[in-house]
Design a protein around this motif. Structure first.
Motif, mmCIF file in Angstrom:
data_model
loop_
_atom_site.group_PDB
_atom_site.id
_atom_site.type_symbol
_atom_site.label_atom_id
_atom_site.label_comp_id
_atom_site.label_asym_id
_atom_site.label_seq_id
_atom_site.Cartn_x
_atom_site.Cartn_y
_atom_site.Cartn_z
ATOM 1 N N ILE A 84 0.951 -1.290 0.010
ATOM 2 C CA ILE A 84 0.085 0.120 -0.058
ATOM 3 C C ILE A 84 1.001 1.102 0.078
ATOM 4 C CG2 ILE A 84 -1.743 1.334 0.928
ATOM 5 C CD1 ILE A 84 -2.522 -1.490 2.464
ATOM 6 N N PRO A 85 0.832 2.242 -1.106
ATOM 7 C CA PRO A 85 1.767 3.236 -1.020
ATOM 8 C C PRO A 85 1.503 4.079 0.041
ATOM 9 C CG PRO A 85 0.492 2.966 -3.360
ATOM 10 C CD PRO A 85 -0.065 2.135 -2.045
ATOM 11 N N GLU A 86 2.587 4.691 0.648
ATOM 12 C CA GLU A 86 2.888 5.506 1.845
ATOM 13 C C GLU A 86 1.751 6.792 1.689
ATOM 14 O OE1 GLU A 86 3.626 6.217 5.596
ATOM 15 O OE2 GLU A 86 3.951 4.458 4.780
ATOM 16 N N ARG A 87 1.796 7.203 0.390
ATOM 17 C CA ARG A 87 1.286 8.505 0.200
ATOM 18 C C ARG A 87 -0.470 8.266 0.241
ATOM 19 N NH1 ARG A 87 1.496 11.717 -5.744
ATOM 20 N NH2 ARG A 87 -0.290 13.220 -5.042
ATOM 21 N N PHE A 88 -0.908 7.073 -0.061
ATOM 22 C CA PHE A 88 -2.132 6.691 0.096
ATOM 23 C C PHE A 88 -2.590 6.476 1.512
ATOM 24 C CE2 PHE A 88 -5.491 3.282 0.036
ATOM 25 C CZ PHE A 88 -6.551 3.971 -0.474
ATOM 26 N N ARG A 89 -1.773 5.872 2.159
ATOM 27 C CA ARG A 89 -1.909 5.832 3.867
ATOM 28 C C ARG A 89 -1.976 6.954 4.510
ATOM 29 N NH1 ARG A 89 0.068 0.577 6.109
ATOM 30 N NH2 ARG A 89 1.018 -0.668 4.546
ATOM 31 N N LYS A 90 -1.251 7.915 4.046
ATOM 32 C CA LYS A 90 -1.205 9.302 5.031
ATOM 33 C C LYS A 90 -2.422 9.826 4.401
ATOM 34 C CE LYS A 90 3.941 9.990 5.284
ATOM 35 N NZ LYS A 90 5.026 10.491 4.646
ATOM 36 N N SER A 91 -2.600 9.970 3.176
ATOM 37 C CA SER A 91 -3.821 10.748 2.671
ATOM 38 C C SER A 91 -5.197 10.309 3.373
ATOM 39 C CB SER A 91 -4.085 10.744 1.330
ATOM 40 O OG SER A 91 -5.150 11.401 0.900
ATOM 41 N N LEU A 92 -5.324 8.863 3.849
ATOM 42 C CA LEU A 92 -6.156 8.424 4.507
ATOM 43 C C LEU A 92 -6.393 8.949 5.688
ATOM 44 C CD1 LEU A 92 -6.183 4.744 3.212
ATOM 45 C CD2 LEU A 92 -7.838 6.435 2.485
ATOM 46 N N ALA A 93 -5.149 8.661 6.454
ATOM 47 C CA ALA A 93 -5.070 9.256 7.911
ATOM 48 C C ALA A 93 -5.466 10.551 8.055
ATOM 49 C CB ALA A 93 -3.486 8.736 8.479
ATOM 50 N N ARG A 94 -4.864 11.436 7.085
ATOM 51 C CA ARG A 94 -5.098 12.977 7.274
ATOM 52 C C ARG A 94 -6.232 13.387 6.813
ATOM 53 N NH1 ARG A 94 0.906 14.325 4.884
ATOM 54 N NH2 ARG A 94 2.231 13.884 6.811
ATOM 55 N N HIS A 95 -6.852 12.771 5.597
ATOM 56 C CA HIS A 95 -8.134 13.585 5.128
ATOM 57 C C HIS A 95 -9.286 12.610 5.075
ATOM 58 C CE1 HIS A 95 -5.374 16.612 3.997
ATOM 59 N NE2 HIS A 95 -4.339 15.721 3.311
ATOM 60 N N GLY A 96 -9.241 11.401 5.398
ATOM 61 C CA GLY A 96 -10.196 10.484 5.387
ATOM 62 C C GLY A 96 -10.542 10.052 4.155
ATOM 63 N N LYS A 97 -9.652 10.271 3.051
ATOM 64 C CA LYS A 97 -9.781 10.120 1.719
ATOM 65 C C LYS A 97 -8.396 9.801 0.929
ATOM 66 C CE LYS A 97 -10.438 14.850 0.533
ATOM 67 N NZ LYS A 97 -11.338 15.862 -0.400
ATOM 68 N N GLY A 98 -8.587 9.065 -0.165
ATOM 69 C CA GLY A 98 -7.199 8.987 -0.719
ATOM 70 C C GLY A 98 -7.495 8.425 -2.258
ATOM 71 N N ARG A 99 -6.422 8.499 -3.165
ATOM 72 C CA ARG A 99 -6.452 8.024 -4.600
ATOM 73 C C ARG A 99 -5.368 6.806 -4.777
ATOM 74 N NH1 ARG A 99 -5.690 13.000 -7.174
ATOM 75 N NH2 ARG A 99 -6.634 14.164 -5.690
ATOM 76 N N LEU A 100 -5.876 6.032 -5.684
ATOM 77 C CA LEU A 100 -5.070 4.853 -5.520
ATOM 78 C C LEU A 100 -4.992 4.448 -7.097
ATOM 79 C CD1 LEU A 100 -3.067 2.707 -4.231
ATOM 80 C CD2 LEU A 100 -5.071 1.284 -3.850
ATOM 81 N N ASP A 101 -3.884 4.505 -7.867
ATOM 82 C CA ASP A 101 -3.710 4.067 -9.459
ATOM 83 C C ASP A 101 -3.110 2.565 -9.406
ATOM 84 O OD1 ASP A 101 -4.338 6.643 -10.305
ATOM 85 O OD2 ASP A 101 -2.318 7.194 -9.947
ATOM 86 N N LEU A 102 -4.210 1.729 -10.032
ATOM 87 C CA LEU A 102 -3.954 0.340 -10.040
ATOM 88 C C LEU A 102 -3.896 -0.158 -11.663
ATOM 89 C CD1 LEU A 102 -6.407 -0.702 -7.233
ATOM 90 C CD2 LEU A 102 -3.758 -0.811 -7.030
ATOM 91 N N PRO B 131 -0.319 -10.757 -20.799
ATOM 92 C CA PRO B 131 -1.575 -10.621 -20.632
ATOM 93 C C PRO B 131 -2.637 -10.267 -21.960
ATOM 94 C CG PRO B 131 -0.663 -8.683 -19.938
ATOM 95 C CD PRO B 131 0.491 -9.633 -20.339
ATOM 96 N N VAL B 132 -3.648 -10.771 -22.026
ATOM 97 C CA VAL B 132 -4.481 -10.506 -23.152
ATOM 98 C C VAL B 132 -5.133 -9.146 -23.401
ATOM 99 C CG1 VAL B 132 -4.812 -12.906 -23.807
ATOM 100 C CG2 VAL B 132 -6.521 -11.488 -22.485
ATOM 101 N N ALA B 133 -5.302 -8.416 -22.013
ATOM 102 C CA ALA B 133 -5.706 -7.045 -21.911
ATOM 103 C C ALA B 133 -5.271 -6.429 -20.502
ATOM 104 C CB ALA B 133 -7.239 -7.317 -21.779
ATOM 105 N N VAL B 134 -5.222 -5.474 -20.540
ATOM 106 C CA VAL B 134 -4.399 -4.375 -19.362
ATOM 107 C C VAL B 134 -5.329 -3.371 -19.129
ATOM 108 C CG1 VAL B 134 -2.656 -3.485 -18.469
ATOM 109 C CG2 VAL B 134 -2.070 -5.349 -20.040
ATOM 110 N N PHE B 135 -5.975 -3.399 -17.843
ATOM 111 C CA PHE B 135 -6.833 -2.292 -17.397
ATOM 112 C C PHE B 135 -5.920 -1.365 -16.604
ATOM 113 C CE2 PHE B 135 -9.114 -0.723 -13.683
ATOM 114 C CZ PHE B 135 -10.119 0.260 -14.298
ATOM 115 N N GLN B 136 -6.107 0.102 -16.574
ATOM 116 C CA GLN B 136 -5.357 0.960 -15.696
ATOM 117 C C GLN B 136 -6.632 2.011 -15.266
ATOM 118 O OE1 GLN B 136 -2.363 2.459 -18.263
ATOM 119 N NE2 GLN B 136 -0.983 1.313 -17.054
#
Length: 161
Positions: free
Chosen positions: A107-125, A142-147
């Protein structure tokens, strides 16, 4: 009942399309989610995977990974897809599976910090689609790649599924 079994039930209850697509969860190791779907209910007029079905299964894998990552952090929140794109590289010619992994296997540290500080976050997968028997170690490409980008809002301490 295991965490994965409970989550499988939740997905089918809360996202009825997932049941129609035949989505089955296979594994979650805290870093990657593996799920599958049969070709038959997801085929198009050419007998290959319908693009919308393949996209939906891939989105479900990335959404599910986000939900499970929150669970592992002891949190819950409203998870939605903000944007998504899929590249279809080859036709889906058989039952297929999707692997979605956390970036850098954690789990990216930036995502963790945003959840802790702001109660929200973004995750690129990224979720990769493969044909054949589900495995966490695919041999081919792979036959397909989703981003996609997933947004988590209204984060709170977890309650049970």
């Amino acid at each position: 009942m295991s965490q994965l079994s409970l989550f499988q039930k939740r997905i089918h209850d809360e996202i009825p399309l997932s049941r129609a697509l035949g989505i089955q969860l296979h594994s979650w190791d805290g870093h990657s989610l593996l799920l599958s779907a049969p070709l038959e209910p997801n085929s198009n007029h050419q007998g290959t995977g319908f693009g919308g079905s393949v996209y939906s299964v891939a989105v479900t894998a990335a959404w599910g990974l986000t939900e499970l990552a929150l669970w592992d952090l002891g949190l819950r929140g409203n998870v939605v897809v903000q944007s998504g794109n899929i590249d279809y590289l080859e036709p889906v010619t058989s039952d297929f599976y999707v692997i979605c992994r956390l970036p850098g296997e954690e789990i990216p540290e930036r995502f963790r910090k945003s959840l802790a500080r702001h109660g929200k976050g973004r995750l690129d997968l990224t979720a990769e689609v493969f044909c054949g028997e589900p495995t966490t170690m695919p041999e081919g490409d792979p036959v397909a790649v989703f981003q996609g980008r997933f947004v988590v809002q209204d984060v709170k301490s977890r309650i049970t599924f």
